[in-house]
Design a protein around this motif. Structure first.
Motif, PDB file in Angstrom:
ATOM      1  N   ALA A 107      -1.931 -25.000 -42.216  1.00 24.95           N
ATOM      2  CA  ALA A 107      -2.375 -26.357 -41.904  1.00 24.95           C
ATOM      3  C   ALA A 107      -2.479 -26.573 -40.400  1.00 24.95           C
ATOM      4  CB  ALA A 107      -1.420 -27.378 -42.526  1.00 24.95           C
ATOM      5  N   ALA A 108      -1.488 -26.078 -39.656  1.00 24.21           N
ATOM      6  CA  ALA A 108      -1.500 -26.235 -38.198  1.00 24.21           C
ATOM      7  C   ALA A 108      -2.671 -25.474 -37.576  1.00 24.21           C
ATOM      8  CB  ALA A 108      -0.178 -25.749 -37.617  1.00 24.21           C
ATOM      9  N   LYS A 109      -2.966 -24.275 -38.093  1.00 21.63           N
ATOM     10  CA  LYS A 109      -4.080 -23.486 -37.565  1.00 21.63           C
ATOM     11  C   LYS A 109      -5.422 -24.169 -37.834  1.00 21.63           C
ATOM     12  CE  LYS A 109      -1.806 -19.869 -36.011  1.00 21.63           C
ATOM     13  NZ  LYS A 109      -1.812 -19.503 -34.562  1.00 21.63           N
ATOM     14  N   VAL A 110      -5.526 -24.810 -38.998  1.00 25.30           N
ATOM     15  CA  VAL A 110      -6.770 -25.498 -39.348  1.00 25.30           C
ATOM     16  C   VAL A 110      -6.950 -26.761 -38.508  1.00 25.30           C
ATOM     17  CG1 VAL A 110      -8.006 -26.665 -41.224  1.00 25.30           C
ATOM     18  CG2 VAL A 110      -6.790 -24.542 -41.675  1.00 25.30           C
ATOM     19  N   GLY A 111      -5.837 -27.348 -38.052  1.00 23.86           N
ATOM     20  CA  GLY A 111      -5.907 -28.537 -37.224  1.00 23.86           C
ATOM     21  C   GLY A 111      -5.286 -29.772 -37.835  1.00 23.86           C
ATOM     22  N   PHE A 112      -4.575 -29.613 -38.969  1.00 21.72           N
ATOM     23  CA  PHE A 112      -3.894 -30.726 -39.601  1.00 21.72           C
ATOM     24  C   PHE A 112      -2.421 -30.720 -39.212  1.00 21.72           C
ATOM     25  CE2 PHE A 112      -7.227 -29.801 -42.996  1.00 21.72           C
ATOM     26  CZ  PHE A 112      -8.139 -30.653 -42.408  1.00 21.72           C
ATOM     27  N   SER A 113      -1.693 -31.723 -39.674  1.00 19.76           N
ATOM     28  CA  SER A 113      -0.279 -31.818 -39.318  1.00 19.76           C
ATOM     29  C   SER A 113       0.551 -30.862 -40.167  1.00 19.76           C
ATOM     30  CB  SER A 113       0.225 -33.250 -39.515  1.00 19.76           C
ATOM     31  OG  SER A 113       0.256 -33.581 -40.889  1.00 19.76           O
ATOM     32  N   ALA A 114       1.706 -30.469 -39.615  1.00 19.65           N
ATOM     33  CA  ALA A 114       2.622 -29.600 -40.340  1.00 19.65           C
ATOM     34  C   ALA A 114       3.135 -30.290 -41.602  1.00 19.65           C
ATOM     35  CB  ALA A 114       3.786 -29.205 -39.433  1.00 19.65           C
ATOM     36  N   ALA A 115       3.366 -31.596 -41.522  1.00 21.18           N
ATOM     37  CA  ALA A 115       3.872 -32.345 -42.673  1.00 21.18           C
ATOM     38  C   ALA A 115       2.866 -32.325 -43.822  1.00 21.18           C
ATOM     39  CB  ALA A 115       4.174 -33.786 -42.263  1.00 21.18           C
ATOM     40  N   PHE A 116       1.573 -32.382 -43.501  1.00 20.42           N
ATOM     41  CA  PHE A 116       0.539 -32.348 -44.528  1.00 20.42           C
ATOM     42  C   PHE A 116       0.568 -31.016 -45.278  1.00 20.42           C
ATOM     43  CE2 PHE A 116      -4.086 -32.017 -45.734  1.00 20.42           C
ATOM     44  CZ  PHE A 116      -4.064 -33.046 -46.655  1.00 20.42           C
ATOM     45  N   GLY A 117       0.731 -29.916 -44.547  1.00 21.98           N
ATOM     46  CA  GLY A 117       0.827 -28.608 -45.179  1.00 21.98           C
ATOM     47  C   GLY A 117       2.053 -28.478 -46.056  1.00 21.98           C
ATOM     48  N   ALA A 118       3.191 -29.019 -45.594  1.00 29.29           N
ATOM     49  CA  ALA A 118       4.425 -28.968 -46.382  1.00 29.29           C
ATOM     50  C   ALA A 118       4.273 -29.752 -47.675  1.00 29.29           C
ATOM     51  CB  ALA A 118       5.592 -29.523 -45.564  1.00 29.29           C
ATOM     52  N   PHE A 119       3.621 -30.911 -47.611  1.00 28.99           N
ATOM     53  CA  PHE A 119       3.421 -31.705 -48.819  1.00 28.99           C
ATOM     54  C   PHE A 119       2.528 -30.977 -49.811  1.00 28.99           C
ATOM     55  CE2 PHE A 119       1.135 -34.727 -51.422  1.00 28.99           C
ATOM     56  CZ  PHE A 119       2.160 -35.517 -51.911  1.00 28.99           C
ATOM     57  N   ILE A 120       1.488 -30.334 -49.314  1.00 32.64           N
ATOM     58  CA  ILE A 120       0.574 -29.613 -50.196  1.00 32.64           C
ATOM     59  C   ILE A 120       1.305 -28.498 -50.940  1.00 32.64           C
ATOM     60  CG2 ILE A 120      -1.356 -27.973 -50.179  1.00 32.64           C
ATOM     61  CD1 ILE A 120      -2.757 -29.753 -48.228  1.00 32.64           C
ATOM     62  N   MET A 121       2.135 -27.718 -50.223  1.00 31.13           N
ATOM     63  CA  MET A 121       2.859 -26.646 -50.891  1.00 31.13           C
ATOM     64  C   MET A 121       3.865 -27.210 -51.894  1.00 31.13           C
ATOM     65  SD  MET A 121       3.306 -23.616 -51.663  1.00 31.13           S
ATOM     66  CE  MET A 121       2.081 -22.899 -50.559  1.00 31.13           C
ATOM     67  N   GLY A 122       4.503 -28.316 -51.577  1.00 36.31           N
ATOM     68  CA  GLY A 122       5.406 -28.946 -52.536  1.00 36.31           C
ATOM     69  C   GLY A 122       4.683 -29.364 -53.797  1.00 36.31           C
ATOM     70  N   SER A 123       3.480 -29.918 -53.639  1.00 35.44           N
ATOM     71  CA  SER A 123       2.715 -30.345 -54.805  1.00 35.44           C
ATOM     72  C   SER A 123       2.197 -29.153 -55.601  1.00 35.44           C
ATOM     73  CB  SER A 123       1.534 -31.230 -54.360  1.00 35.44           C
ATOM     74  OG  SER A 123       0.641 -30.506 -53.552  1.00 35.44           O
ATOM     75  N   ILE A 124       1.936 -28.022 -54.924  1.00 32.76           N
ATOM     76  CA  ILE A 124       1.541 -26.810 -55.636  1.00 32.76           C
ATOM     77  C   ILE A 124       2.680 -26.309 -56.502  1.00 32.76           C
ATOM     78  CG2 ILE A 124       1.001 -24.364 -55.317  1.00 32.76           C
ATOM     79  CD1 ILE A 124      -0.695 -25.171 -52.906  1.00 32.76           C
ATOM     80  N   LEU A 125       3.880 -26.249 -55.929  1.00 33.71           N
ATOM     81  CA  LEU A 125       5.045 -25.777 -56.677  1.00 33.71           C
ATOM     82  C   LEU A 125       5.418 -26.755 -57.788  1.00 33.71           C
ATOM     83  CD1 LEU A 125       7.244 -24.305 -53.798  1.00 33.71           C
ATOM     84  CD2 LEU A 125       5.881 -23.065 -55.486  1.00 33.71           C
ATOM     85  N   ALA A 126       5.033 -28.019 -57.640  1.00 30.06           N
ATOM     86  CA  ALA A 126       5.344 -29.010 -58.664  1.00 30.06           C
ATOM     87  C   ALA A 126       4.633 -28.695 -59.976  1.00 30.06           C
ATOM     88  CB  ALA A 126       4.963 -30.406 -58.170  1.00 30.06           C
ATOM     89  N   GLU A 127       3.541 -27.923 -59.903  1.00 28.85           N
ATOM     90  CA  GLU A 127       2.778 -27.578 -61.096  1.00 28.85           C
ATOM     91  C   GLU A 127       3.337 -26.344 -61.812  1.00 28.85           C
ATOM     92  OE1 GLU A 127       0.350 -29.381 -62.272  1.00 28.85           O
ATOM     93  OE2 GLU A 127       0.402 -30.796 -60.615  1.00 28.85           O
ATOM     94  N   THR A 128       4.353 -25.698 -61.253  1.00 24.70           N
ATOM     95  CA  THR A 128       4.880 -24.477 -61.843  1.00 24.70           C
ATOM     96  C   THR A 128       6.058 -24.782 -62.760  1.00 24.70           C
ATOM     97  OG1 THR A 128       6.437 -24.104 -60.018  1.00 24.70           O
ATOM     98  CG2 THR A 128       4.212 -23.216 -59.774  1.00 24.70           C
ATOM     99  N   VAL A 129       6.407 -23.799 -63.614  1.00 28.90           N
ATOM    100  CA  VAL A 129       7.535 -23.954 -64.523  1.00 28.90           C
ATOM    101  C   VAL A 129       8.838 -24.031 -63.737  1.00 28.90           C
ATOM    102  CG1 VAL A 129       8.768 -22.859 -66.431  1.00 28.90           C
ATOM    103  CG2 VAL A 129       6.276 -22.706 -66.305  1.00 28.90           C
ATOM    104  N   GLU A 130       8.893 -23.359 -62.578  1.00 30.13           N
ATOM    105  CA  GLU A 130      10.117 -23.308 -61.779  1.00 30.13           C
ATOM    106  C   GLU A 130      10.339 -24.551 -60.936  1.00 30.13           C
ATOM    107  OE1 GLU A 130       8.711 -19.369 -62.918  1.00 30.13           O
ATOM    108  OE2 GLU A 130       7.778 -21.045 -61.859  1.00 30.13           O
ATOM    109  N   ALA A 131       9.463 -25.540 -61.056  1.00 34.56           N
ATOM    110  CA  ALA A 131       9.542 -26.706 -60.162  1.00 34.56           C
ATOM    111  C   ALA A 131      10.910 -27.368 -60.153  1.00 34.56           C
ATOM    112  CB  ALA A 131       8.472 -27.729 -60.552  1.00 34.56           C
TER     113      ALA A 131
END
Length: 214
Positions: A190-214
């Motif tokens: 996210a930082a390399k693309v030009g967005f905030s670090a917090a935005f990238g962290a939220f996206i990964m959290g939401s990705i893991l939310a879709e898994t069985v291990e969430a």
């Protein structure tokens, strides 16, 4: 501190800033674990209309207030932009703590964040050139779309498959370490693309939310 002389002075400001960024990353990652694509899809149309209406109205209010103070056009636009961008972290956490979090609220907040990125790009471009440069706008929106597509593809296919196939080798501690590694990996992207670090962290959290291990 260091702006208040009565308190002990902070010398290593950069280190404090780094730890504050890490704190925000963990907070957004944890909040992302409470979110899912399915919730956003269910309230998609309503959330889009609500988010666009809120941002548009708040920009108009900011422009009117700035105009009332006799400010210049760019100052009025920036005031409207500041008022339109709600700090999602605080609102999200407050709703969650008070048990008020609903699917519609989640969708609106996330869409407001996405629209806020576009708004910041527009305002920064306008401040430099005093008009909207089409090429810069198209490039920034393309980056945002690429990142959202990456979010969707990774969230639906790659990471759930990886966790499913490696489940027999992962204890709880290993899963935690791998999840944090994925979180910081998305933060870097996210930082390399030009967005905030917090935005990238939220996206990964939401990705893991879709898994069985969430």
């Amino acid at each position: 501190s260091p702006h208040v002389p009565l308190t002990p002075s902070v010398i290593d400001v950069a280190n404090i800033h780094t730890w504050s960024e890490i704190g925000v990353i963990f907070l957004l990652f944890a909040l992302g674990l409470e979110f899912s694509f399915k919730k956003l899809v269910k309230v998609g149309g309503t959330a889009v209309i609500a988010a666009c209406t809120i941002i548009f109205c708040m920009i108009l209010v900011g422009i009117f207030v700035g105009w009332s103070f006799g400010w210049q056009r760019m100052d009025c636009l920036y005031l409207g932009g500041m008022m339109a961008i709600s700090y999602t972290t605080i609102i999200y956490k407050a709703f969650y703590d008070y048990g008020m979090m609903q699917k519609l609220y989640e969708g609106i907040l996330i869409l407001e964040d996405i629209l806020a990125i576009v708004l910041m790009v527009m305002l920064s471009t306008m401040a430099v050139s005093q008009n909207f440069e089409g090429s810069e706008m198209v490039y920034s929106i393309a980056k945002l779309l690429f990142f959202l597509i990456l979010w969707f593809v990774v969230g639906i296919y790659i990471i759930p498959t990886f966790l499913k196939r490696s489940r027999k080798w992962m204890a709880n501690e290993t899963l935690l370490i791998v999840s944090l590694a994925l979180c910081f990996g998305m933060v870097v992207v996210a930082a390399k693309v030009g967005f905030s670090a917090a935005f990238g962290a939220f996206i990964m959290g939401s990705i893991l939310a879709e898994t069985v291990e969430a």
